[in-house]
Design a protein around this motif. Structure first.
Motif, PDB file in Angstrom:
ATOM      1  N   ILE A 140      55.590  26.054  23.116  1.00 23.46           N
ATOM      2  CA  ILE A 140      56.750  25.200  23.431  1.00 23.46           C
ATOM      3  C   ILE A 140      58.039  25.915  23.060  1.00 23.46           C
ATOM      4  O   ILE A 140      58.997  25.964  23.847  1.00 23.46           O
ATOM      5  CB  ILE A 140      56.632  23.843  22.695  1.00 23.46           C
ATOM      6  N   ILE A 169      58.390  19.847  19.683  1.00 29.62           N
ATOM      7  CA  ILE A 169      58.927  18.910  20.674  1.00 29.62           C
ATOM      8  C   ILE A 169      60.374  18.564  20.328  1.00 29.62           C
ATOM      9  O   ILE A 169      61.254  18.532  21.213  1.00 29.62           O
ATOM     10  CB  ILE A 169      58.063  17.644  20.751  1.00 29.62           C
ATOM     11  N   VAL A 179      60.851  17.119  28.558  1.00 28.36           N
ATOM     12  CA  VAL A 179      59.459  17.440  28.233  1.00 28.36           C
ATOM     13  C   VAL A 179      58.544  16.419  28.898  1.00 28.36           C
ATOM     14  O   VAL A 179      58.674  15.209  28.673  1.00 28.36           O
ATOM     15  CB  VAL A 179      59.232  17.458  26.719  1.00 28.36           C
ATOM     16  N   PRO A 196      50.312  16.196  23.109  1.00 31.32           N
ATOM     17  CA  PRO A 196      51.695  15.846  22.742  1.00 31.32           C
ATOM     18  C   PRO A 196      52.325  14.715  23.555  1.00 31.32           C
ATOM     19  O   PRO A 196      53.490  14.387  23.325  1.00 31.32           O
ATOM     20  CB  PRO A 196      52.447  17.149  23.001  1.00 31.32           C
ATOM     21  N   VAL A 202      58.807  12.234  24.658  1.00 28.23           N
ATOM     22  CA  VAL A 202      58.099  12.920  25.728  1.00 28.23           C
ATOM     23  C   VAL A 202      57.773  11.929  26.845  1.00 28.23           C
ATOM     24  O   VAL A 202      57.434  10.768  26.589  1.00 28.23           O
ATOM     25  CB  VAL A 202      56.800  13.562  25.195  1.00 28.23           C
TER      26      VAL A 202
END
Length: 488
Positions: A140, A169, A179, A196, A202
């Motif tokens: 990421i 994140i 995301v 995730p 997200v």
């Protein structure tokens, strides 16, 4: 009869040019496998592409790598990275990552991507159980640092959220990255939304089937944000081929492509506004409002690109900023939007250029055909006259273009030249005082001397002079004379 090819060469050349132009004006050949991509029709992606194609947006794909040599990926894949070695991510021993990249940005050689003008930044991590949370966290950060503005995470694991992954994140969200993650598949990770995808902020994506129903293989839960096609998704397959895929991985790739379309159309929008635009314009499904299966509803690319959505100051999926389940969706310029307001490419569209080009080519071909016909018809007429007058072709060709009309065939009277006739011209018929058509002149027979049309001269007084006497000579000043001799 000799045929003169040289006179037709310009016409032939013109016709060839017109046909060449017509050939270049043909529309681009559609992706040969486009008919298999049913989900593009449900998403009305052709209309969405009239507004945005994802140009200028980089989508990070953290997966098994992306095969940059696949025909549908040529020119689409940037040099990325790998969480375990020094590779640049442009190799895919598994095929999963290439399938995701194709859904997002396939260039149309065989299939069409959601955002065909977007670019893919691949970051390769180990496949399956060999991958760890650290691989996810490292990948990421690598994608964010590599310039990705949308991040696709089509993987996940059951259990509690890993802190290193959650920190990665947050790192992405703080740097204005959208995301998107797969909610998970029941057969592999169970019925609950996985990490995730379930990390706050997200976009957790569940799956739908053809017609918009919920896909039974999709995980579900309160973390669900939006739903997208995830069953029988046709796109790039292994071994540089094509094939179908099932799962929320495919659904997440669809949503990542839509995020790229929005970021391209509205380059100044923050990631929070992009997320807000997608969930506010989603088509509600299932129970009213947000629900565990569809989240806020099914993704609607056209509405997301055209709706009047107010700006937000924070990610709507985080804490107090999260919208309520009863909040009405934003109004969208849906079925009556004006495409000319939204194009992300200047100038006329490809369809307009195609129509104009075909119109010009057809007009040119018709015009050239008309010219060729007129030339052929004129030459045919001249040849007929030549045959009637026994005039050689060579003489006819020499006369062509000399400013004179066609030759007079043998045995035909030529027209008098201009100005021919007595001074002052011929008098009108009304000037004739005698019924026979000629005025009385000295020395000519009196009335009745000439028979009516078709008759013979009759004997009588004044009809003819006595035998042995000469016929009187008409006066020299007379402009008229009978046609020929009057002797029997």
């Amino acid at each position: 009869m000799k045929v003169h090819v040289g006179a037709l060469r310009p016409v032939a050349a013109g016709l060839l040019a017109g046909l060449m132009l017509l050939g270049t004006a043909q529309p681009a050949v559609a992706a040969p496998r486009r008919a298999e991509q049913w989900y593009l029709d449900e998403l009305r992606i052709d209309r969405a592409h009239q507004i945005s194609t994802g140009r200028g947006v980089v989508v990070g794909v953290l997966d098994t790598g992306v095969d940059a040599g696949h025909p549908d990926m040529r020119g689409q894949v940037l040099a990325g990275g790998s969480t375990r070695d020094s590779g640049d991510g442009r190799r895919d021993p598994d095929g999963h990552g290439t399938h995701m990249a194709g859904i997002i940005a396939a260039n149309g050689t065989g299939v069409v991507g959601i955002a065909p003008d977007a670019r893919i930044l691949p970051v390769r991590k180990p496949v399956g159980a060999a991958a760890t949370k650290d691989d996810s966290a490292t990948g990421i950060r690598m994608a964010v640092d590599g310039g990705a503005k949308v991040l696709n995470l089509s993987y996940g694991g059951a259990g509690a959220v890993d802190e290193s992954e959650a920190a990665a994140i947050r790192y992405a969200l703080e740097r204005d990255v959208v995301v998107v993650a797969a909610a998970g598949n029941v057969r592999s990770v169970g019925p609950d939304v996985v990490s995730p995808a379930k990390i706050p902020g997200v976009i957790a994506v569940t799956g739908t089937v053809r017609g918009g129903g919920f896909w039974s293989g999709s995980a579900q839960g309160p973390e669900a944000v939006i739903a997208a096609p995830g069953d029988e998704v046709y796109n790039i397959g292994p071994d540089r081929g094509y094939g179908w895929g099932d799962g929320t991985s495919d659904a997440a790739a669809v949503v990542s492509g839509v995020a790229a379309l929005i970021r391209s159309k509205y380059p100044k929008l923050s990631a929070s506004d992009v997320i807000n635009r997608m969930i506010r314009t989603a088509r509600d499904a299932g129970p009213p409002g947000r629900d565990p299966r569809f989240g806020f509803g099914r993704i609607d690319p056209v509405a997301a690109l055209t709706a009047d959505v107010p700006s937000v100051s924070a990610n709507p999926l985080l804490g107090a900023a999260a919208p309520s389940a009863s909040a009405p969706p934003a109004a969208a310029e849906d079925d009556n939007f004006d495409v000319t307001k939204y194009g992300d490419r200047g100038g006329p569209s490809d369809q307009q250029v195609m129509v104009i080009g075909i119109g010009i080519a057809v007009a040119l071909v018709v015009l050239l055909a008309l010219v060729a016909f007129l030339i052929w018809n004129r030459r045919r007429h001249r040849r007929e006259l030549a045959r009637a007058g026994s005039i050689p072709d060579e003489a006819l060709d020499r006369m062509d273009g000399g400013g004179q009309g066609p030759p007079v065939p043998a045995g035909h009277a030529a027209a008098p030249p201009p100005g021919y006739g007595p001074p002052g011209g011929y008098p009108p018929p009304a000037a004739h005082s005698r019924p026979g058509g000629y005025p009385q002149q000295a020395g000519y027979p009196q009335s009745g001397a000439y028979p009516q049309s078709g008759g013979s001269p009759q004997p009588g007084a004044g009809a003819y002079p006595p035998q042995g006497q000469a016929h009187p000579t008409p006066p020299a000043q007379s402009p008229y004379a009978p046609p020929g001799d009057n002797r029997p």
